[in-house]
Design a protein around this motif. Structure first.
Motif, PDB file in Angstrom:
ATOM      1  N   MET A   1      -1.104   7.875   5.949  1.00 44.80           N
ATOM      2  CA  MET A   1      -0.251   8.160   4.801  1.00 44.80           C
ATOM      3  C   MET A   1       0.729   9.293   5.101  1.00 44.80           C
ATOM      4  O   MET A   1       1.835   9.330   4.569  1.00 44.80           O
ATOM      5  CB  MET A   1      -1.112   8.533   3.599  1.00 44.80           C
ATOM      6  CG  MET A   1      -1.936   7.372   3.037  1.00 44.80           C
ATOM      7  SD  MET A   1      -0.934   6.161   2.167  1.00 44.80           S
ATOM      8  CE  MET A   1      -0.683   7.001   0.605  1.00 44.80           C
ATOM      9  N   LEU A   2       0.337  10.236   5.962  1.00 47.13           N
ATOM     10  CA  LEU A   2       1.180  11.388   6.248  1.00 47.13           C
ATOM     11  C   LEU A   2       2.070  11.175   7.469  1.00 47.13           C
ATOM     12  O   LEU A   2       2.732  12.106   7.924  1.00 47.13           O
ATOM     13  CB  LEU A   2       0.300  12.629   6.462  1.00 47.13           C
ATOM     14  CG  LEU A   2      -0.498  13.070   5.225  1.00 47.13           C
ATOM     15  CD1 LEU A   2      -1.466  14.188   5.586  1.00 47.13           C
ATOM     16  CD2 LEU A   2       0.433  13.509   4.101  1.00 47.13           C
ATOM     17  N   SER A   3       2.082   9.949   7.987  1.00 44.40           N
ATOM     18  CA  SER A   3       2.894   9.649   9.161  1.00 44.40           C
ATOM     19  C   SER A   3       3.752   8.420   8.889  1.00 44.40           C
ATOM     20  O   SER A   3       3.753   7.876   7.786  1.00 44.40           O
ATOM     21  CB  SER A   3       1.989   9.389  10.371  1.00 44.40           C
ATOM     22  OG  SER A   3       1.306   8.146  10.204  1.00 44.40           O
TER      23      SER A   3
ATOM     24  N   GLY B   1       0.831  -1.199   0.000  1.00 40.67           N
ATOM     25  CA  GLY B   1       0.000   0.000   0.000  1.00 40.67           C
ATOM     26  C   GLY B   1       0.865   1.248   0.000  1.00 40.67           C
ATOM     27  O   GLY B   1       1.907   1.317  -0.641  1.00 40.67           O
ATOM     28  N   GLY B   2       0.440   2.265   0.734  1.00 40.67           N
ATOM     29  CA  GLY B   2       1.230   3.472   0.886  1.00 40.67           C
ATOM     30  C   GLY B   2       1.330   4.286  -0.396  1.00 40.67           C
ATOM     31  O   GLY B   2       0.552   4.142  -1.339  1.00 40.67           O
ATOM     32  N   TRP B   3       2.350   5.152  -0.415  1.00 37.76           N
ATOM     33  CA  TRP B   3       2.513   6.066  -1.546  1.00 37.76           C
ATOM     34  C   TRP B   3       2.904   5.320  -2.823  1.00 37.76           C
ATOM     35  O   TRP B   3       2.595   5.776  -3.924  1.00 37.76           O
ATOM     36  CB  TRP B   3       3.553   7.128  -1.211  1.00 37.76           C
ATOM     37  CG  TRP B   3       3.064   8.094  -0.182  1.00 37.76           C
ATOM     38  CD1 TRP B   3       3.493   8.207   1.105  1.00 37.76           C
ATOM     39  CD2 TRP B   3       2.018   9.052  -0.345  1.00 37.76           C
ATOM     40  NE1 TRP B   3       2.774   9.193   1.757  1.00 37.76           N
ATOM     41  CE2 TRP B   3       1.879   9.736   0.895  1.00 37.76           C
ATOM     42  CE3 TRP B   3       1.194   9.420  -1.410  1.00 37.76           C
ATOM     43  CZ2 TRP B   3       0.938  10.750   1.090  1.00 37.76           C
ATOM     44  CZ3 TRP B   3       0.263  10.443  -1.218  1.00 37.76           C
ATOM     45  CH2 TRP B   3       0.148  11.096   0.008  1.00 37.76           C
TER      46      TRP B   3
ATOM     47  N   GLU C   1       3.448  -8.811   5.681  1.00 36.28           N
ATOM     48  CA  GLU C   1       4.272  -8.282   6.765  1.00 36.28           C
ATOM     49  C   GLU C   1       3.758  -6.937   7.270  1.00 36.28           C
ATOM     50  O   GLU C   1       3.415  -6.790   8.438  1.00 36.28           O
ATOM     51  CB  GLU C   1       5.722  -8.131   6.281  1.00 36.28           C
ATOM     52  CG  GLU C   1       6.400  -9.438   5.961  1.00 36.28           C
ATOM     53  CD  GLU C   1       7.811  -9.250   5.449  1.00 36.28           C
ATOM     54  OE1 GLU C   1       8.701  -9.991   5.895  1.00 36.28           O
ATOM     55  OE2 GLU C   1       8.031  -8.342   4.606  1.00 36.28           O
ATOM     56  N   ARG C   2       3.692  -5.923   6.374  1.00 35.88           N
ATOM     57  CA  ARG C   2       3.353  -4.564   6.794  1.00 35.88           C
ATOM     58  C   ARG C   2       2.452  -3.906   5.765  1.00 35.88           C
ATOM     59  O   ARG C   2       2.577  -4.146   4.574  1.00 35.88           O
ATOM     60  CB  ARG C   2       4.629  -3.732   6.955  1.00 35.88           C
ATOM     61  CG  ARG C   2       5.535  -4.198   8.084  1.00 35.88           C
ATOM     62  CD  ARG C   2       6.760  -3.302   8.215  1.00 35.88           C
ATOM     63  NE  ARG C   2       7.782  -3.609   7.224  1.00 35.88           N
ATOM     64  CZ  ARG C   2       8.303  -2.724   6.395  1.00 35.88           C
ATOM     65  NH1 ARG C   2       7.858  -1.468   6.389  1.00 35.88           N
ATOM     66  NH2 ARG C   2       9.248  -3.069   5.555  1.00 35.88           N
ATOM     67  N   PHE C   3       1.535  -3.057   6.241  1.00 32.58           N
ATOM     68  CA  PHE C   3       0.567  -2.402   5.355  1.00 32.58           C
ATOM     69  C   PHE C   3       0.363  -0.964   5.807  1.00 32.58           C
ATOM     70  O   PHE C   3       0.172  -0.680   6.997  1.00 32.58           O
ATOM     71  CB  PHE C   3      -0.762  -3.152   5.393  1.00 32.58           C
ATOM     72  CG  PHE C   3      -1.880  -2.517   4.600  1.00 32.58           C
ATOM     73  CD1 PHE C   3      -1.706  -2.165   3.264  1.00 32.58           C
ATOM     74  CD2 PHE C   3      -3.113  -2.288   5.183  1.00 32.58           C
ATOM     75  CE1 PHE C   3      -2.729  -1.588   2.529  1.00 32.58           C
ATOM     76  CE2 PHE C   3      -4.154  -1.719   4.455  1.00 32.58           C
ATOM     77  CZ  PHE C   3      -3.954  -1.367   3.130  1.00 32.58           C
ATOM     78  N   LYS C   4       0.414  -0.045   4.834  1.00 37.55           N
ATOM     79  CA  LYS C   4       0.050   1.357   5.051  1.00 37.55           C
ATOM     80  C   LYS C   4      -1.190   1.626   4.217  1.00 37.55           C
ATOM     81  O   LYS C   4      -1.160   1.504   2.987  1.00 37.55           O
ATOM     82  CB  LYS C   4       1.193   2.295   4.662  1.00 37.55           C
ATOM     83  CG  LYS C   4       0.900   3.776   4.921  1.00 37.55           C
ATOM     84  CD  LYS C   4       2.025   4.663   4.422  1.00 37.55           C
ATOM     85  CE  LYS C   4       3.216   4.617   5.357  1.00 37.55           C
ATOM     86  NZ  LYS C   4       2.966   5.349   6.642  1.00 37.55           N
ATOM     87  N   ASN C   5      -2.278   1.979   4.867  1.00 34.64           N
ATOM     88  CA  ASN C   5      -3.580   2.070   4.216  1.00 34.64           C
ATOM     89  C   ASN C   5      -3.715   3.385   3.445  1.00 34.64           C
ATOM     90  O   ASN C   5      -3.758   4.468   4.051  1.00 34.64           O
ATOM     91  CB  ASN C   5      -4.680   1.973   5.271  1.00 34.64           C
ATOM     92  CG  ASN C   5      -6.047   1.750   4.659  1.00 34.64           C
ATOM     93  OD1 ASN C   5      -6.314   2.161   3.538  1.00 34.64           O
ATOM     94  ND2 ASN C   5      -6.922   1.087   5.398  1.00 34.64           N
ATOM     95  N   PRO C   6      -3.799   3.320   2.105  1.00 30.42           N
ATOM     96  CA  PRO C   6      -3.921   4.559   1.313  1.00 30.42           C
ATOM     97  C   PRO C   6      -5.203   5.331   1.573  1.00 30.42           C
ATOM     98  O   PRO C   6      -5.302   6.489   1.165  1.00 30.42           O
ATOM     99  CB  PRO C   6      -3.869   4.051  -0.140  1.00 30.42           C
ATOM    100  CG  PRO C   6      -3.225   2.705  -0.067  1.00 30.42           C
ATOM    101  CD  PRO C   6      -3.678   2.131   1.244  1.00 30.42           C
ATOM    102  N   GLN C   7      -6.192   4.716   2.233  1.00 31.21           N
ATOM    103  CA  GLN C   7      -7.454   5.402   2.490  1.00 31.21           C
ATOM    104  C   GLN C   7      -7.491   6.070   3.864  1.00 31.21           C
ATOM    105  O   GLN C   7      -8.536   6.559   4.279  1.00 31.21           O
ATOM    106  CB  GLN C   7      -8.618   4.429   2.338  1.00 31.21           C
ATOM    107  CG  GLN C   7      -8.714   3.874   0.919  1.00 31.21           C
ATOM    108  CD  GLN C   7     -10.080   3.303   0.621  1.00 31.21           C
ATOM    109  OE1 GLN C   7     -11.098   3.885   0.990  1.00 31.21           O
ATOM    110  NE2 GLN C   7     -10.108   2.173  -0.067  1.00 31.21           N
TER     111      GLN C   7
END
Length: 799
Positions: A267-269, A18-20, A256-262
């Motif tokens: 996203m800003l941290s 996910g993420g940017w 392993e790891r996920f950054k949720n784009p929603q």
């Protein structure tokens, strides 16, 4: 075979799923397909009530949706379908098929949407425009000249329920049960194994199980590439403190790891969500041993619990062996907490058969053997067992990493066995979730796409349509390939897909493909299955699922089935790519009328109003599709009835069955100690879906600009004298009478168990013999193949 890669670049990717990176990838493909605004507007409607269902994966569509109910790969699939690019007759006038044969998969599909029906001109070696009527008439004439047993009707996973029902009816009225489909190549091991274990051909999980579970076992499925929308459900569970125990061959970032784009704040941290609490890297083919290890630990903990005096405090009386001490302590702590049994004996006694034989087999295997085959340490399997035993409701999720094996059916049996030990089927939060691949690959089987006459309602079809359906067993996909190779198949009609690239033994299959009398391809884009063709070849362009399907009675909607057996409506929202396109139901009706003549089916009325097709489906399957037209538009769809969800077991014994595999690993008949021997598994990049390649970027694995790579353990690389980026040749180590090899793959170091390697599908399909499949399900063993890798062998102790 030439693949137009552009030179590889390899680096380590340290970011999350996910993420940017995901947001950037979506933006790039919308721009590349010239639809930045139109594509963005459509994505808002994806997987939403009143909108269209994604043409990529089959993951569940919730009734209460996220603001954006799509993932990176789903966005790519949408952009790929509604692209502004077009492949017109002028393109084919400038490109003989012999030239297009040298193009890669990505380059062929990247040309854009097909716009006109086409027929191959043998003298010019080009596809040329033809009228729909002429195409139907000639195809029908050719089919009437052939024996029905010589004709195969293939279906990919994207066809709607309506189209799939019409297609199987057309094939059977023609006289053929040769209905191979993409299910044969992915989850047929599920369709064979689960009915034997629990009496259901699909998983029993529902979407609400993610909210009700307190433990998830995640087995052999790469969520970050294959079904990224599930990451939302996994993230929610992880944030509630639900342990997620993963068994997988490779370290995959989505597990392993996920950054949720929603989540803007996320996203800003630097915030990320850890997905797996325990990650067990199982060797290729080691799944049965790993699950036996977990089961053995549970059973032996139970045995020790039974041997303890009543209510003994933990640690008061410990055996000498430290591992036994830990298990005894855990068992005693469970007893102290009034959890007197590790296993659910009431459930086992009331609902199952075969437990004692399975338990005895688990006790009999030594830990040393289970460690050797699985690649896991005893402590890893015990830790997983303790997590499992501590949970009230365990959701077990698995994918093609266990089904595409020589022992794929046995793998499925073992997953069911693990669930049955503690009654983890048929209660909230505790079920089996079989993650299907393509968006309606499960649904097409539900409405009759099957080569097995016993699984189709032939008596009902005979009653409804006044014909005698064929009763003989048809051909699965690998059997169709063999029939093409031996000349028993003379014609192949394909409803979507890229069959020639999806199947094993690619080189031999391409040679045989050219000997077919007739090939008919219904498609939206050009692919390799179209440029390699039979003596007579037609390419029939159809509407995509995202396009407005306007028929005589108005705009039509279609329906699909998700991985959790929910039926959903889908309605197109963009104008068709060409005014010359027909819908899949219209094409099937045209072929049927031209081939069969007058029948009891009013094909024209079905095409005019798809609700009449759904009414016909309901008449054929009244229990499954009760009130089909009324319920299909409900938010979240409606559920397919599955007795196993209610602990009703549709098996000969009337109970769920513990089925004990007779061995842990296939016997390849290869001498031990061959230093160049590795076990190959194929996989997808995050820039593709099945055979569709969107580009040459595998961001999560750090591969850019190429797909000709071989992922290896650094110790194996050192042993073979290889460095990052070195070229190697890979040769099949079984069925050596025919040499199968791929030259010049670039080695990439990766976190994969020693003795294993991985490469991309479908590029490495030429290495897999057609005969290399699970005997019971006939699913190709794309996740386990012994191969030799070139290199100067260095003794391991010197590496």
């Amino acid at each position: 075979m030439k693949q137009n890669d552009k030179g590889g670049r390899f680096h380590r990717y340290d970011g999350p799923a996910g993420g940017w990176g995901s947001a950037k990838s979506v933006t790039e493909i919308l721009a590349r397909e010239h639809i930045p605004l139109r594509g963005s507007r459509q994505l808002v409607r994806q997987n939403k009530p009143g909108g269209y269902m994604c043409v990529s994966c089959a993951w569940a569509k919730p009734a209460k949706t996220h603001p954006l109910e799509f993932c990176e790969n789903g966005a790519k699939a949408t952009a790929w379908e509604i692209t502004e690019r077009r492949t017109t007759p002028d393109f084919f006038a400038a490109h003989p098929l012999s030239v297009l044969e040298a193009w890669g998969d990505h380059e062929l599909e990247e040309r854009g949407r097909l716009t006109h029906p086409l027929r191959w001109n043998a003298q010019k070696d080009r596809y040329e425009q033809v009228s729909w009527m002429s195409a139907f008439d000639e195809i029908g004439r050719e089919l009437r000249l052939l024996d029905a047993k010589q004709v195969d009707f293939y279906t990919s996973g994207r066809a709607s329920l309506e189209a799939a029902y019409m297609y199987q009816l057309f094939a059977r009225m023609y006289g053929s049960n040769n209905l191979p489909d993409s299910s044969n190549m992915c989850h047929e091991s599920t369709s064979v194994g689960l009915p034997e274990s629990i009496g259901a051909s699909v998983g029993t999980a529902v979407l609400s199980d993610f909210q009700n579970t307190d433990c998830i076992f995640y087995i052999a499925q790469n969520v970050g590439t294959s079904s990224p929308r599930m990451l939302h459900d996994l993230q929610d569970a992880a944030e509630r403190g639900v342990p997620i125990v993963t068994f997988n061959l490779l370290r995959e970032r989505g597990l392993e790891r996920f950054k949720n784009p929603q989540r803007p704040g996320e996203m800003l941290s630097n915030k990320e969500t850890r997905i797996s609490t325990q990650y067990c890297q199982v060797r290729s083919g080691g799944d049965i041993a790993a699950l036996f290890g977990v089961s053995k630990a549970l059973i032996e903990m139970e045995d020790r619990l039974k041997s303890l005096p009543d209510r003994i405090p933990p640690g008061d009386k410990m055996p000498d062996h430290p591992s036994e001490a830990g298990e005894t302590a855990f068992a005693a702590s469970m007893a102290a907490a009034d959890k007197m049994n590790i296993l659910d004996h009431d459930f086992i006694r009331q609902h199952t058969t075969g437990f004692e034989a399975f338990a005895e087999a688990a006790r009999r295997y030594s830990w040393e053997e289970l460690e050797r085959v699985s690649g896991l340490m005893r402590a890893d399997m015990i830790q997983a067992a303790e997590t499992y035993a501590s949970a009230r409701a365990v959701l077990i999720i698995y994918g093609m990493g266990v089904t595409q094996h020589l022992m794929g059916v046995e793998n499925v049996h073992m997953i069911a066995n693990l669930a049955l030990l503690r009654g983890n089927i048929g209660k909230p939060g505790a079920n089996i979730c079989s993650v299907r691949g393509h968006s309606n690959v499960q649904g097409q089987r539900t409405v009759g796409i099957t080569e097995k006459p016993g699984l189709a309602p032939l008596e009902k079809l005979a009653e409804l349509y006044r014909f005698e359906p064929p009763r003989w067993t048809g051909r699965s996909t690998v059997e169709t390939c063999d029939a093409v190779r031996t000349g028993q198949s003379r014609a192949l009609v394909c409803l979507g897909g890229n069959l020639l690239r999806a199947v094993p033994d690619t080189v031999a299959m391409e040679e045989a493909w050219r000997k077919l009398r007739l090939t008919v391809q219904v498609a939206t884009k050009l692919n390799r299955s179209h440029v390699i063709h039979g003596e007579i070849a037609f390419l029939l362009p159809c509407l995509g699922r995202l396009e407005v399907d306007q028929q005589r009675t108005g705009q039509q909607s279609v329906s699909i089935e998700s991985s959790v057996a929910q039926f959903h409506a889908s309605k197109g929202t963009v104008p068709p790519a060409s005014k010359h396109l027909l819908s899949e139901p219209a094409i099937i009706a045209g072929l049927a009328q031209a081939t069969l003549g007058q029948t009891a089916v009013d094909w024209d009325e079905w095409v005019a109003d798809y609700s009449k097709i759904r009414s016909a489906i309901e008449l054929t399957y009244p229990e499954t599709f009760k009130d089909f037209n009324k319920r299909i538009h409900h938010p979240g769809g409606f559920s397919r009835p599955l007795p196993a969800r209610e602990r009703k077991w549709v098996t000969p014994s009337g109970k769920a069955n513990f089925i004990t595999p007779q061995r842990l690993f296939p016997d390849f008949g290869i001498a031990a100690g061959e230093q160049t021997l590795l076990h190959l598994s194929t996989l997808r990049s995050n820039d593709q879906f099945n055979t569709t390649v969107y580009g040459y970027s595998d961001r999560f694995r750090g591969v850019e600009g190429t797909r000709r790579v071989l992922f290896m353990n650094p110790l194996d690389m050192a042993r073979l004298g290889l460095s990052n980026g070195d070229p190697v040749d890979v040769t099949t180590a079984i069925d050596v009478a025919t040499k199968r090899a791929i030259e010049g793959l670039s080695v990439v170091p990766y976190e994969i168990p020693q003795g294993c390697c991985a490469a991309y599908y479908p590029e490495c399909n030429p290495l897999f013999p057609l005969s290399h499949f699970a005997p019971k399900s006939k699913t190709p063993s794309y996740k386990l193949l012994p191969v030799h890798v070139s290199g100067s062998v260095i003794p391991l102790e010197q590496a």
